[in-house]
Design a protein around this motif. Structure first.
Motif, mmCIF file in Angstrom:
data_model
loop_
_atom_site.group_PDB
_atom_site.id
_atom_site.type_symbol
_atom_site.label_atom_id
_atom_site.label_comp_id
_atom_site.label_asym_id
_atom_site.label_seq_id
_atom_site.Cartn_x
_atom_site.Cartn_y
_atom_site.Cartn_z
ATOM 1 N N ALA A 1 0.345 5.124 0.696
ATOM 2 C CA ALA A 1 -0.500 6.177 1.224
ATOM 3 C C ALA A 1 0.029 7.488 0.771
ATOM 4 O O ALA A 1 1.198 7.933 1.206
ATOM 5 C CB ALA A 1 -0.621 6.258 2.804
ATOM 6 N N LEU B 1 -3.588 4.920 -2.156
ATOM 7 C CA LEU B 1 -4.869 5.726 -1.626
ATOM 8 C C LEU B 1 -4.556 7.123 -1.348
ATOM 9 O O LEU B 1 -3.411 7.247 -0.749
ATOM 10 C CB LEU B 1 -5.308 5.144 -0.466
ATOM 11 N N THR C 1 0.636 -1.213 0.144
ATOM 12 C CA THR C 1 -0.009 -0.009 0.062
ATOM 13 C C THR C 1 0.964 1.229 0.152
ATOM 14 O O THR C 1 1.837 1.311 0.766
ATOM 15 C CB THR C 1 -0.807 0.038 1.324
ATOM 16 N N ALA D 1 -7.003 -1.152 0.025
ATOM 17 C CA ALA D 1 -5.872 -1.072 0.272
ATOM 18 C C ALA D 1 -4.925 -2.416 0.312
ATOM 19 O O ALA D 1 -3.918 -2.507 0.121
ATOM 20 C CB ALA D 1 -5.379 -0.394 1.814
ATOM 21 N N ILE E 1 -4.916 8.662 5.305
ATOM 22 C CA ILE E 1 -4.432 7.473 4.823
ATOM 23 C C ILE E 1 -3.150 6.801 5.729
ATOM 24 O O ILE E 1 -3.324 5.613 6.293
ATOM 25 C CB ILE E 1 -4.224 7.420 3.426
ATOM 26 N N GLN F 1 -12.149 1.587 2.590
ATOM 27 C CA GLN F 1 -10.745 1.837 2.270
ATOM 28 C C GLN F 1 -9.796 0.798 2.460
ATOM 29 O O GLN F 1 -9.002 0.523 1.810
ATOM 30 C CB GLN F 1 -10.337 3.081 3.218
ATOM 31 N N ARG F 2 -9.939 0.234 3.835
ATOM 32 C CA ARG F 2 -8.926 -0.805 4.273
ATOM 33 C C ARG F 2 -8.911 -2.130 3.298
ATOM 34 O O ARG F 2 -7.906 -2.404 2.719
ATOM 35 C CB ARG F 2 -9.253 -1.342 5.462
ATOM 36 N N ALA G 1 1.101 1.298 6.081
ATOM 37 C CA ALA G 1 1.334 1.141 4.727
ATOM 38 C C ALA G 1 2.738 1.095 4.334
ATOM 39 O O ALA G 1 3.775 1.587 5.044
ATOM 40 C CB ALA G 1 0.846 2.616 3.937
ATOM 41 N N CYS H 1 -4.377 3.259 6.909
ATOM 42 C CA CYS H 1 -3.257 2.410 6.755
ATOM 43 C C CYS H 1 -1.979 2.593 7.485
ATOM 44 O O CYS H 1 -0.984 3.172 6.977
ATOM 45 C CB CYS H 1 -2.905 2.253 5.019
#
Ligand code: DC
Length: 203
Positions: free
Chosen positions: A7, A106, A5, A98, A111, A94-95, A119, A116
């Motif tokens: 962020a 994202l 991920t 991700a 974020i 959102q999670r 991330a 996250c």
């Protein structure tokens, strides 16, 4: 590469959207503009729906609304984003995004700090309020929006103030975020520094 991920957080009109799209295209990651979730909730409240209910009933189709990019919806989004129950209703979506296989970018306000916190890469993209307002003004006037430079700057400053000072998930850089100030960077240079930061974490 499940769950890699990226962020990307920062204030309104800092260039997060452009940067996020470029980074996602470069690495072949999926991209979610989380501001659209708050804008979609806000658009419903402008039609009279209660904000928490709007957030709880949001569907993916609601994000396709072409009228979500107006200054009126942006201000309303910043207002509904203050409500803890609205934020809570949007967390799982959102999670899940991700965590998708193949990597995800994202962009938003919280974020790296809330959605996250683990991330792989966190970027905080910023620029002076004047530079951000000028970019947004040019974007809006190209679309025929009649807002003046002064109005756009006031809007950006009002959103900054609200987004940074709310109690729940305020806009701020995560302690381990890489800062990218785009005030004096070309888009190409900003994208290159974002890609370099991500490459460094992937290595
Ligand atoms: O990124 P944007 O300008 O589309 O966001 C609109 C508003 O939504 C922003 O002023 C605050 C809110 N927002 C938020 O609180 N958290 C996010 N992750 C994304 C947006």
């Amino acid at each position: 590469m499940t769950g890699f991920t990226v962020a990307i957080d920062g204030p309104a009109a800092a260039g997060k959207g452009t940067l996020s799209k470029a980074v996602a295209a470069h690495f072949g990651f999926a991209h979610l503009d989380t501001g659209l979730l708050y804008r979609a909730v806000a658009a419903k409240t402008l039609l009279g729906v209660e904000p928490i209910e709007a957030a709880q009933r949001l569907t993916a189709q609601d994000l396709d609304d072409t009228d979500l990019r107006t200054p009126e919806v942006a201000q309303a989004a910043s207002k509904v984003a203050v409500i803890p129950e609205v934020r809570a209703a949007l967390v799982d979506f959102q999670r899940a995004f991700a965590a998708r296989a193949g990597g995800a970018v994202l962009d938003g306000r919280d974020i790296g700090t809330v959605i996250c916190p683990d991330a792989a890469v966190k970027l905080f993209v910023t620029a002076s309020a004047e530079v951000r307002a000028e970019r947004r003004y040019l974007e809006l006037s190209a679309k025929g929006d009649p807002s003046t430079r002064g109005q756009v700057l006031a809007d950006v400053q009002a959103r900054d103030e609200r987004d940074m000072n709310r109690a729940e998930a305020p806009l701020k850089p995560a302690s381990d975020a890489v800062l990218i100030d785009t005030s004096e960077l070309s888009i190409e240079a900003a994208v290159a520094s974002a890609i370099a930061a991500i490459e460094a974490r992937r290595a």
